[in-house]
Design an enzyme around this catalytic site. Structure first.
Site: not given
Lengths: 109, 641, 197
Positions: B332, B108, B329, B269, B303-304, B254, B170-171, B256, B143, B258, B79, B451
């Site tokens: 915004k 293109d 943040t 926006s 911080h993780h 991290h 790919s990315s 990731e 994950w 963002y 998941h 969890r």
């Protein structure tokens, strides 16, 4: 196509400012001498200056190859930004990571 | 608009189909690729949703055993992987594909075949990951793949290591492609500070991808070497450091976060100014805040790991940098609110989802700040409070924003409107279901629910049980809400009412062309003189600053005369991206099962595919050796073939 | 259309910009491997450590790789003058030096393996083999690119006016060389000297 043609035109133009083969050979001779100096630290005792000297030689070689062989000296500054931007980010991130790991060799909460 | 003949020379040896099945397989058109991304995401979204349904069914009551632990672990791991790597990221990529060339006034992306390559690698990477269910079990180590569990073959993490690596290819290819496109293919006059905010956020996101993906690639190679080849990177038995995995993972992980949220911020926006009939409040502040988020986002990863062994100094430093990132943040959020302030608000479905995004994301952002406080974090770590937090930013944030984008640009893609009535029904049920599912998790987490646990422990008490039941009910609401969306999508594609070219009275360049977008995007590449160029072509301001429509005709592009004899060269379709990408299957399975024959076949396939790609004939000659360039005098920003 | 529409926004070729963008990200790739290696310098689990390195041997292969950058740049120089014949010669010379380097690496790995440094032996061994191995893969890819360049220039697919192709492969090749400049100092010389002291 026209786009690339325009870019090509500037490339062609740049080609005239590019170093001559003789200059390339000179750079290579410098690089060879620097490498010989590097290797000599293994055979002769340079004492405390050995490691700083090696780091400096590495940086000089790096800049020579990037600047001359990769044309960064003569090319658009955006290429230098891409290259040194990535390099700087890598240096900062991994120096931080190594520091954090070394700071905590005795895990406590 | 003047009609311009699109010349397609159809050189022998390259596919020519413009419609039908072959056209989709061989397409190099950014719009078609964007649409393919979208529908593939839809499939994976329902797979990931089904997995979350299984999780919620299992946790609906304490001490249930609908699923075995083995299955449960596979389901929650897949998941997470599905929603992060196969839904949110590629859905952003769908928007990048469709919108970047249109918004910057190009025909293109810079590398159309590489773009097709990115899509096929994504599709096959997803399929590869999902085949693991039938080949001995899906990855079940979460994950985040923490070592040393992930090194043990019981966790099936070899599929994770190889599958994510394929998706990373790919990315990375897409990131390079989009960066070059944005930097190098803007319409004349579109300076950096005239770019739409979505383009800015796309640029920041793709730089984040560019610099974060190599880190996870290394981590995954190490994990693969440990798990399959017997290397010792993370194995404490020989002195390896499992914390190194955590560092490398979160150095990527991290940014990731963002990578997933910035595209949604960009979409919102764009929608808010249109829905409020006002320019975005503080454009420069929004842009710089986005860039700052991207930059600081690299400096908060630990911080993780506040409850891992990183030491008090690092904890304090990362607590500070984490609180600091709340500043851009917050900037915004205030800018979005002030954009709506005093505007002529129209509460259309995209607008509702955008407002939903702001409010839900703010809740998630605030609970995020509570994690930054180290003692607090130690209490919350690995509880459902964290699950609640990141669903509020990824579901309430990223997904709400992306869905807003689907409603907003649906008329651009199809020329039809999605039903507003069903759309509003979707929004309100979605909002209700979302909060019902994830709101109670804050409470159950603070009450101690862990969890990644297959069984809800009965000793946590009936309150926690009630919260879990509410969450599971919330899932049911979300499920029906998703069906409403799907029904709306399908019926609108088939028989939605015609939208016209500019249904929202929009501001940016993509609406300058007819809807649905013609194959060649623009008859004439527009010259940009303003931020919100399209708006300025439609409206002028009177003395008091109110917008007054420009007389009809004046908004047409000014260069009609030159348009007629223009021959537009569009990139040729190609089989090679698809053919080459298939080589990732033998390579992937070979790496998982360490079969050198398969690895050899896979590599050979990829190399041969690369040759096919290189020597494929190009209709207009090679990029730097054009066959025919007289007609090209008006073709802007050519793409490499 | 106005004239500036003809050029790309930044006035440079897409492919060159893409190559530089990609190379920028590669620092993050090799940096992570080097960091792991530095962390695990002393984590040898009783097996061989950095004293196993044969500095004179590695110096020779490093020198060969460094000089291959010279032949590479001469190939590009010849191509930009439209001299395909000389370009082919220098390209072959570059690929040949790359193969010498790779051969040296295979030999080095074999010797280390016989002396007890195995991939699964210790975190030090793992990080050494994987780091230098990935550099080797980069060299291998570079050789493939060079040989393709050679072949395609023979078949006429690469023309005298397309020196951008040689330049791009050159950029990649020099980058791989630059990474080895760092690896030679940081992975081989400095740890070896630190141990000798």
């Amino acid at each position: 196509m026209s786009t690339t043609e325009a870019a090509e035109a500037t490339d062609q133009h740049d080609a005239h400012d590019h170093p001559t083969p003789r200059q390339y050979v000179n750079i290579a001779v410098v690089l060879a001498v620097l490498t010989a100096l590097e290797v000599s630290t293994y055979f002769f005792d340079f004492g405390v200056i050995a490691i700083p000297l090696l780091v400096v030689l590495m940086i000089v070689k790096f800049i020579y190859v990037a600047g001359w062989f990769m044309h960064l000296k003569f090319d658009s500054p955006i290429f230098s930004r891409m290259m040194y931007g990535g390099l700087t980010l890598a240096l900062v991130l991994y120096a931080l990571t190594i520091t954090v790991i070394l700071l905590d060799q005795a895990p406590t909460l | 608009m003047s009609s311009t003949e699109v010349e397609h020379k159809g050189y022998s040896g390259r596919p020519r189909a413009q419609s039908g099945f072959t056209a989709w397989l061989t397409t190099t058109d950014h719009k078609k690729i964007g649409i393919m991304y979208f529908f593939t995401v839809l499939v994976f979204f329902f797979l990931g949703g089904a997995e979350s349904g299984l999780i919620r069914a299992q946790l609906a009551q304490a001490e249930q055993s609908l699923l075995t632990e083995e299955i449960y672990n596979q389901v929650f791991t897949m998941h997470g992987i599905t929603m992060v790597f196969l839904v949110v990221m590629p859905l952003s990529a769908a928007f990048f594909n469709y919108l970047i060339p249109l918004m910057i006034g190009a025909r293109d992306v810079a590398f159309p075949r590489l773009n097709a390559f990115s899509y096929w690698v994504y599709l096959f990477g997803g399929i590869f990951l999902y085949t693991s269910f039938f080949l001995g079990g899906a990855p079940n180590g979460s994950w985040v793949g923490y070592a040393p569990l992930s090194l043990d073959s019981v966790s099936n993490m070899a599929y994770y290591a190889v599958g994510l690596q394929i998706l990373g290819v790919s990315s990375l290819a897409a990131a390079v492609n989009f960066i070059v496109t944005i930097l190098n293919m803007r319409a004349p006059g579109m300076t950096f500070m005239r770019m739409p905010v979505f383009i800015w956020m796309a640029l920041v996101t793709n730089f984040l991808l560019l610099f974060a993906l190599p880190i996870i690639a290394v981590a995954l190679f190490m994990l693969h070497a440990d798990a399959v080849l017997g290397a010792q990177f993370f194995n404490p038995a020989t002195g390896g450091d499992p914390i190194l995995w955590q560092h490398l993972f979160w150095l990527f992980g991290h940014p990731e976060v963002y990578i997933m949220i910035l595209p949604a911020m960009g979409i919102v926006s764009e929608i808010l100014p249109v829905g409020s009939r006002k320019p975005l409040f503080g454009y420069a502040a929004v842009v710089f805040a986005g860039a700052a988020i991207g930059f600081i986002g690299f400096g908060v990863w630990a911080h993780h790991m506040f409850t891992s062994a990183i030491g008090p100094v690092a904890r304090s430093a990362f607590a500070l940098s984490t609180m600091f990132i709340a500043v851009p943040t917050g900037i915004k959020i205030f800018n979005w609110v002030f954009t709506m302030w005093g505007g002529k608000l129209r509460f259309t479905t995209p607008m509702l989802f955008s407002i939903g995004f702001i409010s839900m994301f703010t809740i998630g952002g605030l609970s995020g700040v509570t994690h930054a406080i180290v003692p607090h974090n130690a209490q919350q770590h690995d509880t459902y409070y964290v699950v609640a937090h990141f669903h509020y930013v990824l579901f309430g944030g990223a997904l709400f924003g992306l869905i807003a984008g689907i409603y907003f640009w649906f008329p651009k893609v199809t020329g039809k409107m999605m039903s507003e009535k069903l759309g509003k029904m979707h929004f309100w049920t979605w909002l209700l279901g979302f909060n019902l599912t994830f709101g109670p998790m804050h409470m159950s987490g603070l009450l101690g629910q862990p969890r990644r646990t297959a069984v809800l422990p009965g000793e946590l008490g009936s309150t926690v049980e009630l919260y879990n039941l509410l969450s599971s009910l919330g899932f049911v609401v979300l499920f029906f809400s998703a069906l409403v969306f799907l029904y709306n999508l399908i019926t609108s594609i088939k028989s939605g009412e015609a939208s016209g070219d500019d249904p929202w009275d929009a501001r940016t360049l993509e609406w300058l062309t007819p809807s649905p977008t013609p194959f060649h995007n623009f008859d004439v590449i527009p010259t940009v003189t303003h931020r919100d160029e399209f708006w300025h072509r439609k409206y002028a301001e009177d003395e008091s600053g109110r917008a007054i429509p420009v007389p009809a005709g004046a908004s047409e592009d000014h260069d009609e005369a030159g348009a007629h004899d223009e021959h537009i060269h569009m990139p040729d379709p190609s089989y090679w991206p698809l053919v080459q990408t298939l080589g990732f299957f033998p390579l992937g399975y070979g790496l998982v099962y360490l079969n050198w024959w398969l690895i050899g076949i896979g590599i050979t396939w990829l190399v041969v595919g690369m040759y096919g790609w290189i020597i494929e004939p190009v209709a207009e000659g090679d990029d730097d050796d054009p066959v025919d360039d007289q007609h090209d005098a008006t073709a802007p920003t050519a793409a490499a073939h | 259309m106005s004239a500036e529409a003809h050029a790309t926004t930044l006035g440079m070729d897409h492919r060159k910009l893409a190559m530089w963008t990609f190379l920028g990200s590669e620092f993050l790739f090799f940096g992570a491997f080097v960091s792991a290696y530095l962390l695990y310098l002393d984590t040898t689990a009783g097996g061989p450590g950095v004293e196993i390195f044969d500095i004179p041997f590695t110096s020779v292969s490093s020198f060969v790789l460094l000089m291959s950058s010279l032949t590479m740049v001469l190939a590009h120089s010849a191509h930009s003058r439209g001299d395909l014949r000389r370009m082919r010669l220098w390209v072959l010379a570059t690929a040949g030096q790359g193969m010498v380097f790779l051969g040296g690496q295979v030999f080095e790995f074999t010797v280390f393996y016989r002396e007890g440094l195995e991939l699964g032996g210790s975190p030090f061994a793992s990080s050494f083999f994987v780091l230098t191995g990935f550099h080797g893969i980069h060299v291998f890819v570079g050789i493939l690119l060079l040989l393709s360049l050679y072949t395609l220039s023979l078949t006429g697919k690469i023309k005298p006016n397309q020196d951008l192709k040689t330049e791009m492969i050159g950029l990649y090749w020099h980058f791989v060389d630059i990474i080895w400049v760092i690896i030679f100092t940081v992975v081989y010389l400095i740890p070896e000297i630190a141990v000798l002291d």
